[in-house]
Write a protein that holds these residues in place. Structure first.
Motif, PDB file in Angstrom:
ATOM      1  N   LEU A  71       0.369  -5.279 -11.922  1.00 57.71           N
ATOM      2  CA  LEU A  71       0.529  -3.894 -11.399  1.00 57.71           C
ATOM      3  C   LEU A  71      -0.725  -3.048 -11.590  1.00 57.71           C
ATOM      4  N   SER A  72      -1.238  -2.886 -12.783  1.00 54.89           N
ATOM      5  CA  SER A  72      -2.191  -2.210 -13.271  1.00 54.89           C
ATOM      6  C   SER A  72      -3.573  -2.687 -12.443  1.00 54.89           C
ATOM      7  N   ARG A  73      -3.679  -3.859 -12.431  1.00 52.60           N
ATOM      8  CA  ARG A  73      -4.840  -4.329 -11.455  1.00 52.60           C
ATOM      9  C   ARG A  73      -4.658  -4.148 -10.314  1.00 52.60           C
ATOM     10  N   GLY A  91       7.932  -6.189  -7.692  1.00 47.86           N
ATOM     11  CA  GLY A  91       8.311  -7.582  -8.051  1.00 47.86           C
ATOM     12  C   GLY A  91       7.162  -8.095  -8.925  1.00 47.86           C
ATOM     13  N   ILE A  92       6.519  -7.423  -9.714  1.00 44.18           N
ATOM     14  CA  ILE A  92       5.535  -7.730 -10.443  1.00 44.18           C
ATOM     15  C   ILE A  92       5.428  -7.111 -11.620  1.00 44.18           C
ATOM     16  N   ARG A 149       0.899  -1.139  -0.171  1.00 43.66           N
ATOM     17  CA  ARG A 149       0.051   0.004   0.008  1.00 43.66           C
ATOM     18  C   ARG A 149       1.044   1.277   0.007  1.00 43.66           C
ATOM     19  N   LYS A 150       1.957   1.230   0.720  1.00 42.92           N
ATOM     20  CA  LYS A 150       2.905   2.283   0.486  1.00 42.92           C
ATOM     21  C   LYS A 150       3.630   2.658  -0.513  1.00 42.92           C
ATOM     22  N   VAL A 151       3.787   1.488  -1.170  1.00 40.29           N
ATOM     23  CA  VAL A 151       4.586   1.745  -2.532  1.00 40.29           C
ATOM     24  C   VAL A 151       3.485   2.155  -3.453  1.00 40.29           C
ATOM     25  N   ILE A 152       2.092   1.773  -3.597  1.00 39.98           N
ATOM     26  CA  ILE A 152       1.143   2.315  -4.438  1.00 39.98           C
ATOM     27  C   ILE A 152       0.907   3.686  -4.222  1.00 39.98           C
TER      28      ILE A 152
END
Length: 54
Positions: A31-33, A25-26, A4-7
């Protein structure tokens, strides 16, 4: 690191979408989803005032 912090860092413009994917790492499709789900979760939380349980 918490996903959540990265997003949130991506949404605020601190990192690029590519950097976000590398940290998590995705791949870009996943990542879009993940980002879309995060946005929908924030909207649901704001509407009801409570987190949505999944």
């Amino acid at each position: 690191m918490d996903k959540r912090k990265v997003i949130t860092a991506y949404q605020r413009g601190f990192i690029t979408i590519q950097e976000c994917g590398q940290i998590l790492g995705i791949e870009s499709v996943q990542l879009s989803r993940l980002v879309q789900d995060s946005l929908e979760g924030q909207k649901n939380t704001q509407r009801s005032g409570q987190p949505v349980s999944r």
